[in-house]
Design a protein around this motif. Sequence first.
Motif, PDB file in Angstrom:
ATOM      1  N   LEU A   1       0.831  -1.208   0.000  1.00 16.27           N
ATOM      2  CA  LEU A   1       0.000   0.000   0.000  1.00 16.27           C
ATOM      3  C   LEU A   1       0.863   1.254   0.000  1.00 16.27           C
ATOM      4  N   GLY A   2       1.960   1.217   0.757  1.00 15.52           N
ATOM      5  CA  GLY A   2       2.854   2.368   0.806  1.00 15.52           C
ATOM      6  C   GLY A   2       3.489   2.648  -0.544  1.00 15.52           C
ATOM      7  N   VAL A   3       4.004   1.597  -1.170  1.00 13.98           N
ATOM      8  CA  VAL A   3       4.616   1.741  -2.491  1.00 13.98           C
ATOM      9  C   VAL A   3       3.608   2.291  -3.491  1.00 13.98           C
ATOM     10  N   SER A   4       2.413   1.706  -3.505  1.00 11.75           N
ATOM     11  CA  SER A   4       1.398   2.110  -4.475  1.00 11.75           C
ATOM     12  C   SER A   4       0.856   3.502  -4.189  1.00 11.75           C
ATOM     13  N   SER A   5       0.754   3.870  -2.921  1.00 12.21           N
ATOM     14  CA  SER A   5       0.272   5.207  -2.571  1.00 12.21           C
ATOM     15  C   SER A   5       1.226   6.289  -3.068  1.00 12.21           C
ATOM     16  N   GLY A   6       2.514   5.967  -3.091  1.00 17.16           N
ATOM     17  CA  GLY A   6       3.500   6.934  -3.558  1.00 17.16           C
ATOM     18  C   GLY A   6       3.277   7.355  -4.998  1.00 17.16           C
ATOM     19  N   LEU A   7       2.603   6.521  -5.779  1.00 15.01           N
ATOM     20  CA  LEU A   7       2.333   6.853  -7.178  1.00 15.01           C
ATOM     21  C   LEU A   7       1.484   8.110  -7.298  1.00 15.01           C
ATOM     22  N   PHE A   8       0.550   8.303  -6.371  1.00 16.97           N
ATOM     23  CA  PHE A   8      -0.321   9.478  -6.419  1.00 16.97           C
ATOM     24  C   PHE A   8       0.469  10.750  -6.135  1.00 16.97           C
ATOM     25  N   PHE A   9       1.493  10.638  -5.316  1.00 16.41           N
ATOM     26  CA  PHE A   9       2.366  11.780  -5.057  1.00 16.41           C
ATOM     27  C   PHE A   9       3.033  12.217  -6.355  1.00 16.41           C
ATOM     28  N   HIS A  10       3.566  11.258  -7.100  1.00 19.28           N
ATOM     29  CA  HIS A  10       4.230  11.583  -8.366  1.00 19.28           C
ATOM     30  C   HIS A  10       3.230  12.085  -9.402  1.00 19.28           C
ATOM     31  N   ALA A  11       2.024  11.531  -9.400  1.00 21.43           N
ATOM     32  CA  ALA A  11       1.000  11.983 -10.343  1.00 21.43           C
ATOM     33  C   ALA A  11       0.612  13.428 -10.056  1.00 21.43           C
TER      34      ALA A  11
ATOM     35  N   GLY B   1       7.636   1.669   2.379  1.00 20.44           N
ATOM     36  CA  GLY B   1       7.186   1.579   0.996  1.00 20.44           C
ATOM     37  C   GLY B   1       6.914   2.946   0.400  1.00 20.44           C
ATOM     38  N   LEU B   2       6.249   3.807   1.179  1.00 20.53           N
ATOM     39  CA  LEU B   2       5.911   5.151   0.700  1.00 20.53           C
ATOM     40  C   LEU B   2       7.172   5.969   0.442  1.00 20.53           C
ATOM     41  N   ILE B   3       8.089   5.967   1.414  1.00 14.84           N
ATOM     42  CA  ILE B   3       9.314   6.769   1.280  1.00 14.84           C
ATOM     43  C   ILE B   3      10.170   6.278   0.124  1.00 14.84           C
ATOM     44  N   THR B   4      10.280   4.949  -0.021  1.00 17.12           N
ATOM     45  CA  THR B   4      11.070   4.392  -1.114  1.00 17.12           C
ATOM     46  C   THR B   4      10.552   4.858  -2.463  1.00 17.12           C
TER      47      THR B   4
END
Length: 211
Positions: free
Chosen positions: A44-54, A121-124
């Motif tokens: 979830l952390g890894v995937s949530s980070g995608l919205f930050f980049h979007a 996951g999010l930070i990575t």
Amino acid sequence: MFDAQLIGYTLAVALLTITPGADTMLVMRNVLARGRKAGILATLGVSSGLFFHALLSGLGLSLILTRSAMAFSVVKWAGALYLCYLGLQSLRSAFNQTQSSNELATTSEPSATPWQAYREGLITNVLNPKVALFYLAFLPQFIRPSDPVMLRSLLLTSIHFVLGIVWLGLITLSLDKMRSWMLKPRVRAWIEGSTGLILFGFGIRLALSKR
């Protein structure tokens, strides 16, 4: 309504999703060290980070990374150091494993909470400038001039998010079923050591990468 652009994007992102990378190694490490819940939270952390980049891409802020060498270097080195840190944690855990073949390990980080896996996951993902540049270069190809940019970006990112959840979730569940075997000290030491070296390697590769 048939949307050839959307189908093409989905296929391209699906191939990107199943390509092993630092995110995959991080999820595997969390399943081994903390269990299925931690693996899911890391996913979830890894995937949530995608919205930050979007969001950055939609607002045009990712242009800073392409036009400012200093900004790119700061983000790149922060991400590289973080991956190396995670890799060293795994290597230390491998080194500390007991050699008794009859004893099962419980966790290499007893004081860690499952939500720490989400943060990792999010930070990575957030500190990976390659993801930011990918979104800046890739997403606009699937946004028509008549489309609302931010809404279309969120739709495309949601597809990537779902694919990431499904793929990394399958990896988590598969590894969790083998966890009793993987937690045997010698097996775990080998896996922790291998994962640590791979994460550390990804960090070095990121540090040495150019735009």
